[in-house]
Design an enzyme around this catalytic site. Structure first.
Site, mmCIF file in Angstrom:
data_model
loop_
_atom_site.group_PDB
_atom_site.id
_atom_site.type_symbol
_atom_site.label_atom_id
_atom_site.label_comp_id
_atom_site.label_asym_id
_atom_site.label_seq_id
_atom_site.Cartn_x
_atom_site.Cartn_y
_atom_site.Cartn_z
ATOM 1 N N THR A 57 0.818 -1.221 0.000
ATOM 2 C CA THR A 57 0.000 0.000 0.000
ATOM 3 C C THR A 57 0.851 1.270 0.000
ATOM 4 O O THR A 57 0.316 2.367 -0.079
ATOM 5 C CB THR A 57 -0.898 0.022 1.255
ATOM 6 O OG1 THR A 57 -0.042 -0.204 2.398
ATOM 7 C CG2 THR A 57 -1.959 -1.059 1.202
ATOM 8 N N GLY A 58 2.177 1.143 0.108
ATOM 9 C CA GLY A 58 3.049 2.326 0.162
ATOM 10 C C GLY A 58 3.363 2.855 -1.232
ATOM 11 O O GLY A 58 2.942 2.283 -2.243
ATOM 12 N N VAL B 15 6.300 2.961 -2.862
ATOM 13 C CA VAL B 15 7.107 2.013 -3.641
ATOM 14 C C VAL B 15 6.279 0.770 -3.946
ATOM 15 O O VAL B 15 6.322 0.231 -5.061
ATOM 16 C CB VAL B 15 8.419 1.662 -2.898
ATOM 17 C CG1 VAL B 15 9.189 0.574 -3.640
ATOM 18 C CG2 VAL B 15 9.288 2.908 -2.740
ATOM 19 N N ARG C 61 -2.978 -1.981 9.747
ATOM 20 C CA ARG C 61 -3.838 -0.845 9.343
ATOM 21 C C ARG C 61 -4.539 -1.101 8.016
ATOM 22 O O ARG C 61 -5.642 -0.627 7.786
ATOM 23 C CB ARG C 61 -2.985 0.435 9.179
ATOM 24 C CG ARG C 61 -2.487 1.050 10.447
ATOM 25 C CD ARG C 61 -1.659 2.314 10.129
ATOM 26 N NE ARG C 61 -0.393 2.007 9.431
ATOM 27 C CZ ARG C 61 0.724 1.649 10.040
ATOM 28 N NH1 ARG C 61 0.754 1.578 11.345
ATOM 29 N NH2 ARG C 61 1.827 1.388 9.357
ATOM 30 N N SER C 62 -3.886 -1.831 7.116
ATOM 31 C CA SER C 62 -4.444 -2.025 5.768
ATOM 32 C C SER C 62 -5.062 -3.407 5.567
ATOM 33 O O SER C 62 -5.545 -3.691 4.467
ATOM 34 C CB SER C 62 -3.344 -1.858 4.718
ATOM 35 O OG SER C 62 -2.683 -0.663 4.886
ATOM 36 N N CYS D 241 18.019 4.918 -3.432
ATOM 37 C CA CYS D 241 17.626 5.483 -4.727
ATOM 38 C C CYS D 241 18.684 6.393 -5.344
ATOM 39 O O CYS D 241 18.986 6.307 -6.536
ATOM 40 C CB CYS D 241 16.308 6.240 -4.587
ATOM 41 S SG CYS D 241 16.230 7.282 -3.123
ATOM 42 N N LYS E 222 25.039 6.539 3.250
ATOM 43 C CA LYS E 222 24.579 5.445 2.376
ATOM 44 C C LYS E 222 25.164 5.596 0.981
ATOM 45 O O LYS E 222 25.675 4.644 0.390
ATOM 46 C CB LYS E 222 23.043 5.470 2.247
ATOM 47 C CG LYS E 222 22.287 4.946 3.442
ATOM 48 C CD LYS E 222 20.792 5.100 3.169
ATOM 49 C CE LYS E 222 19.991 5.114 4.431
ATOM 50 N NZ LYS E 222 18.592 5.530 4.220
ATOM 51 N N ARG F 176 16.924 17.685 0.136
ATOM 52 C CA ARG F 176 15.515 17.466 -0.263
ATOM 53 C C ARG F 176 15.012 18.758 -0.908
ATOM 54 O O ARG F 176 15.193 19.849 -0.337
ATOM 55 C CB ARG F 176 14.692 17.139 0.985
ATOM 56 C CG ARG F 176 13.280 16.707 0.701
ATOM 57 C CD ARG F 176 13.166 15.319 0.128
ATOM 58 N NE ARG F 176 13.377 14.277 1.121
ATOM 59 C CZ ARG F 176 13.641 13.007 0.822
ATOM 60 N NH1 ARG F 176 13.758 12.622 -0.444
ATOM 61 N NH2 ARG F 176 13.808 12.113 1.769
ATOM 62 N N HIS G 273 14.888 12.219 -8.706
ATOM 63 C CA HIS G 273 16.053 12.835 -8.073
ATOM 64 C C HIS G 273 17.003 13.359 -9.165
ATOM 65 O O HIS G 273 17.229 12.681 -10.177
ATOM 66 C CB HIS G 273 16.851 11.802 -7.267
ATOM 67 C CG HIS G 273 16.175 11.298 -6.031
ATOM 68 N ND1 HIS G 273 15.021 11.848 -5.502
ATOM 69 C CD2 HIS G 273 16.530 10.287 -5.181
ATOM 70 C CE1 HIS G 273 14.695 11.188 -4.394
ATOM 71 N NE2 HIS G 273 15.577 10.244 -4.191
HETATM 72 P P1 A2P Z 1 0.319 0.436 5.699
HETATM 73 O O1 A2P Z 1 -0.211 1.170 4.503
HETATM 74 O O2 A2P Z 1 -0.623 -0.616 6.195
HETATM 75 O O3 A2P Z 1 0.829 1.354 6.775
HETATM 76 P P2 A2P Z 1 5.453 4.467 2.606
HETATM 77 O O4 A2P Z 1 6.948 4.336 2.655
HETATM 78 O O5 A2P Z 1 4.932 5.004 1.315
HETATM 79 O O6 A2P Z 1 4.925 5.217 3.783
HETATM 80 O O7 A2P Z 1 4.870 2.925 2.713
HETATM 81 C C1 A2P Z 1 5.224 2.021 3.733
HETATM 82 C C2 A2P Z 1 4.597 0.647 3.445
HETATM 83 O O8 A2P Z 1 5.041 -0.254 4.462
HETATM 84 C C3 A2P Z 1 3.070 0.624 3.525
HETATM 85 O O9 A2P Z 1 2.565 -0.329 2.625
HETATM 86 C C4 A2P Z 1 2.844 0.165 4.964
HETATM 87 O O10 A2P Z 1 1.590 -0.436 5.183
HETATM 88 C C5 A2P Z 1 3.925 -0.862 5.092
HETATM 89 N N1 A2P Z 1 4.233 -1.176 6.488
HETATM 90 C C6 A2P Z 1 4.606 -0.327 7.479
HETATM 91 N N2 A2P Z 1 4.811 -1.002 8.639
HETATM 92 C C7 A2P Z 1 4.573 -2.321 8.365
HETATM 93 C C8 A2P Z 1 4.610 -3.532 9.141
HETATM 94 N N3 A2P Z 1 4.953 -3.535 10.412
HETATM 95 N N4 A2P Z 1 4.293 -4.698 8.516
HETATM 96 C C9 A2P Z 1 3.949 -4.722 7.213
HETATM 97 N N5 A2P Z 1 3.900 -3.607 6.436
HETATM 98 C C10 A2P Z 1 4.202 -2.429 6.999
#
Ligand code: A2P
Length: 333
Positions: free
Chosen positions: A12-13, A15, A39-40, A130, A208, A230, A237
């Site tokens: 869901t993020g 990337v 959360r998702s 990146c 890094k 940034r 970038h």
């Molecule tokens: P979620 O959407 O449920 O928070 P970004 O870097 O764009 O913020 O995205 C981070 C991604 O990593 C999202 O898909 C987020 O899910 C996921 N994420 C964050 N913490 C966890 C976790 N503990 N376990 C699995 N996925 C995670």
């Protein structure tokens, strides 16, 4: 290619979403399961003409079901905990976080540069930072030809590199709202800090770039310094890369060496009014690394300045990981 089973962790993020669109574009031959945080869990995603239900990643995710490949982009903490669990089951994790990158047992791979390192994996392959990926694609042919002595990186990095939170800080900052993720307002501003400061006063992002460049090019003797900034750009970038060589070069031959590198687009004609040089708006949404402003550095005996631009979410993250996955799938055959 054999049909394999792939877990997308962090689906869901920013990337994660890019993983999904690139996998679809490239018609990646696999069956997929999408994971994110609690959360998702239960969220529906329509993708490749099907409805997918996002699952919560937990301790039994990789024990309950067998995966061939897992694409991780859910932060360093998630990778630290879950990548070894996945690797233990025979799955190969391609990890976008910084957690495993400098581990000597973990290959750090850019397919245009060191694809041979993929086969050294013991279950985890790290996807570089990146800003490092786009630079090393261009540095590789130059290091092979002229042996690099020193590099000075100055970066102009998009907010998408900071995840959805940083993206929203720019979007909302343009409407006058204060930032929630970044340390200062990013609208109408440049922030000379990406990630936290280390004890040397370099930021983690700068460290890094320095360390990852040496590991990917396989040369610990390289002298490198970096300043990472940034800037108020959503996608792609831009980097100024100043390079000093041991060997002498002819500028036209150096330009040709870059032009011949795979997946590079060159805009290097200042008389070309349409594309005198590459900009973030040229690279956003594209797969290639764009290069221009190639000119001799007259302040040293053998040096050059380059301007390198790439979509940090595509080549800088999701695409690079998927290129690695494509090589793995070929090797499964
Ligand atoms: P979620 O959407 O449920 O928070 P970004 O870097 O764009 O913020 O995205 C981070 C991604 O990593 C999202 O898909 C987020 O899910 C996921 N994420 C964050 N913490 C966890 C976790 N503990 N376990 C699995 N996925 C995670």
């Amino acid at each position: 290619m054999k049909n394999c089973k792939v877990a997308v962790v962090g689906a869901t993020g920013l990337v994660g979403q890019s993983f999904l669109s690139i996998l679809e574009e490239r018609n990646f031959p696999a069956e997929f399961v999408l994971f994110a945080s609690a959360r998702s869990a239960g969220k529906k995603i329509n993708w490749r003409g099907e409805e997918y239900t996002v699952r919560e990643l937990n301790e039994s995710s990789f024990a309950d079901e067998k995966f061939d490949i897992a694409l991780f982009s859910a932060g360093a903490g998630t990778s630290q905990k879950f990548a070894p669990l996945a690797a233990k089951t025979g799955c190969v994790v391609i990890d976008n976080s910084s957690y495993w990158r400098m581990d000597p047992e973990v290959p750090l791979v850019v397919p245009e540069v060191n694809p041979q390192d993929i086969e050294k994996n013991k279950g985890i392959i790290a996807n570089p930072n990146c800003s490092t990926i786009q630079a090393v694609v261009v540095l590789k042919p130059l290091h092979d030809k002229y042996k690099i002595k020193r590099i000075v990186y100055s970066t102009y990095q998009a907010v998408s590199g900071g995840g959805r939170g940083a993206w929203l800080d720019l979007e909302n900052g343009l409407k006058g709202e204060p930032p929630k993720k970044l340390p200062f307002p990013i609208a109408s501003n440049c922030i000379p800090q990406i990630d936290v400061f280390t004890e040397t006063d370099y930021t983690k992002e700068e460290v890094k770039m320095i360390e990852e460049t040496k590991k990917i090019l396989g040369d610990e003797s390289l002298k490198i310094t970096a300043t990472c900034v940034r800037v108020p750009v959503f996608s792609a970038h831009s980097e100024s890369v100043n390079i000093e060589f041991y060997d002498h070069f002819e500028l036209d031959e150096l330009v040709d060496a870059i032009r011949q590198q795979q997946n590079v687009t060159m805009f290097n004609d200042t008389a070309d009014s349409a594309h005198p040089y590459p900009m973030a708006i040229d690279a956003a949404g594209k797969d290639n690394v764009f290069v221009g402003r190639i000119r001799r550095d007259f302040s040293v005996e053998s040096g050059v300045n380059l301007w390198v631009v790439a979509d940090n979410i595509r080549k800088g993250a999701a695409l690079n990981a998927i290129q690695i996955a494509e090589i793995l799938v070929k090797n499964f055959q």
